[in-house]
Design an enzyme around this catalytic site. Structure first.
Site, short mmCIF file in Angstrom:
data_model
loop_
_atom_site.label_atom_id
_atom_site.label_comp_id
_atom_site.label_asym_id
_atom_site.label_seq_id
_atom_site.Cartn_x
_atom_site.Cartn_y
_atom_site.Cartn_z
N GLU A 1 87.50 72.66 -41.95
CA GLU A 1 86.08 73.00 -42.04
C GLU A 1 85.77 73.63 -43.39
O GLU A 1 84.75 73.33 -44.04
CB GLU A 1 85.68 73.97 -40.92
CG GLU A 1 85.97 73.46 -39.52
CD GLU A 1 87.31 73.96 -38.99
OE1 GLU A 1 87.38 74.26 -37.79
OE2 GLU A 1 88.27 74.05 -39.79
N CYS B 1 88.21 78.58 -36.76
CA CYS B 1 88.72 79.96 -36.80
C CYS B 1 87.59 80.89 -37.22
O CYS B 1 86.47 80.45 -37.52
CB CYS B 1 89.90 80.07 -37.76
SG CYS B 1 89.40 79.92 -39.50
#
Length: 335
Positions: free
Chosen positions: A265, A291
């Protein structure tokens, strides 16, 4: 298969006809029968004359005459699209052929009036009131020999709302055909399957030896950035010993501050920035839920939705933070 089309003026019947013709359907219009009659009598082809002549033909030969005339022209080994069906009896005549389905193409009145203005035909009504007055003449009649759009719409097998763009209308036509016949059923993935599957392919480029993760950022159903996890640009790959933590196979969740790998990401967001691409109001598809670090980047980058495949082991707090920030979160599993 024979597809009949009915609907109000400028709802999009011609557009649907053109699309079906590209798929090999042969075209007929009940209005063409009326036009030939007007030409034979020397009358101008106006909407009012078409309505009047059509009603006269139905009165003389029966309310289903236009459907009967077109039915006589069709061959059994071809697919057809038949436009301008305006009387329930026409539908009944065409249904006698077998394999006939009626589609009702519709759109809001205001949208249709804007379309009729933009096409600029001399015989078209110039004002909204005139447009609606003619609509009322067509919509419902007690006499069976006159146009009765309302009664015709009620016989439709499928409704196709045409209030979006061409791609949306074409998708609706494809979906309707697929529901009616295996011959036209398209075996293609939906958008979530499509983008998540691509994210999984992107993950195969990862150079991390512990876990391969990737993300794709999508805007208006187009991929604008991709990213996979691994060591930073210009440094030694994780798979070549570039990240000591990963190469020690440290226990998950431990010594994360020592990990040199960027996440999927994170890289997708950074790549967009690197190339000057705005990702505000985009959707990110990621093979694992993000995360905490990536979650904060997602929020601050203005991404509006997160779709993830499987849960990240330390993902509870990040998912809660995303929801607190008003970002839509969905899990969509692709094996």
């Amino acid at each position: 298969m024979i597809i009949g089309l009915t609907g109000e003026n400028c709802a999009g019947k011609s557009t649907v006809s053109e699309y079906l013709m590209k798929k090999g359907f042969y075209y007929y219009s009940l209005s063409d029968v009326i036009r030939e009659e007007l030409k034979a009598t020397g009358k101008p082809i106006t909407r009012e004359n078409l309505i009047e002549e059509g009603n006269a033909l139905r009165k003389k030969f029966g309310p289903g005459v236009l459907g009967t005339k077109i039915a006589q022209m069709l061959q059994k080994d071809k697919n057809y699209v038949i436009d301008s069906i305006r009387n329930p009896e026409e539908v009944k005549e065409l249904k006698k052929l077998g394999g006939f389905f009626l589609f009702y193409v519709n759109a809001p009145d205001e949208v249709r009036f804007e379309r009729i203005k933009s096409r600029g035909r001399e015989e078209d009504p110039r004002t909204y009131d005139a447009f609606m007055r003619i609509e009322k003449m067509e919509m419902e009649n007690a006499e069976k020999t006159k146009q009765n759009l309302k009664g015709t719409f009620a016989l439709a097998d499928k409704a196709l709302p045409n209030d979006g763009d061409l791609n949306e209308l074409h998708e609706k036509v494809d979906g309707a055909l697929g529901e009616l016949s295996e011959q036209f059923r398209l075996s293609r993935p939906n958008w979530d399957d499509y983008f998540m599957s691509i994210a999984k392919v992107v993950a195969s480029r990862s150079n991390c030896i512990k876990r391969k993760v990737a993300a794709v950022i999508v805007k208006d159903k187009r991929i604008i950035s991709t990213g996979y996890n691994g060591t930073p640009r210009g440094t030694r790959n994780c798979s070549e010993g570039g990240c000591p933590r990963c190469n020690k196979f440290t226990e998950s969740g431990k010594n994360l501050e020592e990990c040199l790998c960027s996440h999927g990401e994170e890289n997708a967001i950074v790549q967009a920035s690197y190339h000057g691409i705005s990702i505000k109001d985009s959707v990110i598809y990621t093979t694992f839920s993000p995360c905490l670090l990536c979650t904060k980047m997602i929020i601050n980058a203005g991404i509006k939705e997160v779709v993830y495949n499987v849960d990240y082991p330390l993902g509870e707090t990040p998912l809660r933070l995303l929801k607190d920030a008003g970002i839509k979160v969905r899990q969509h599993k692709v094996e």
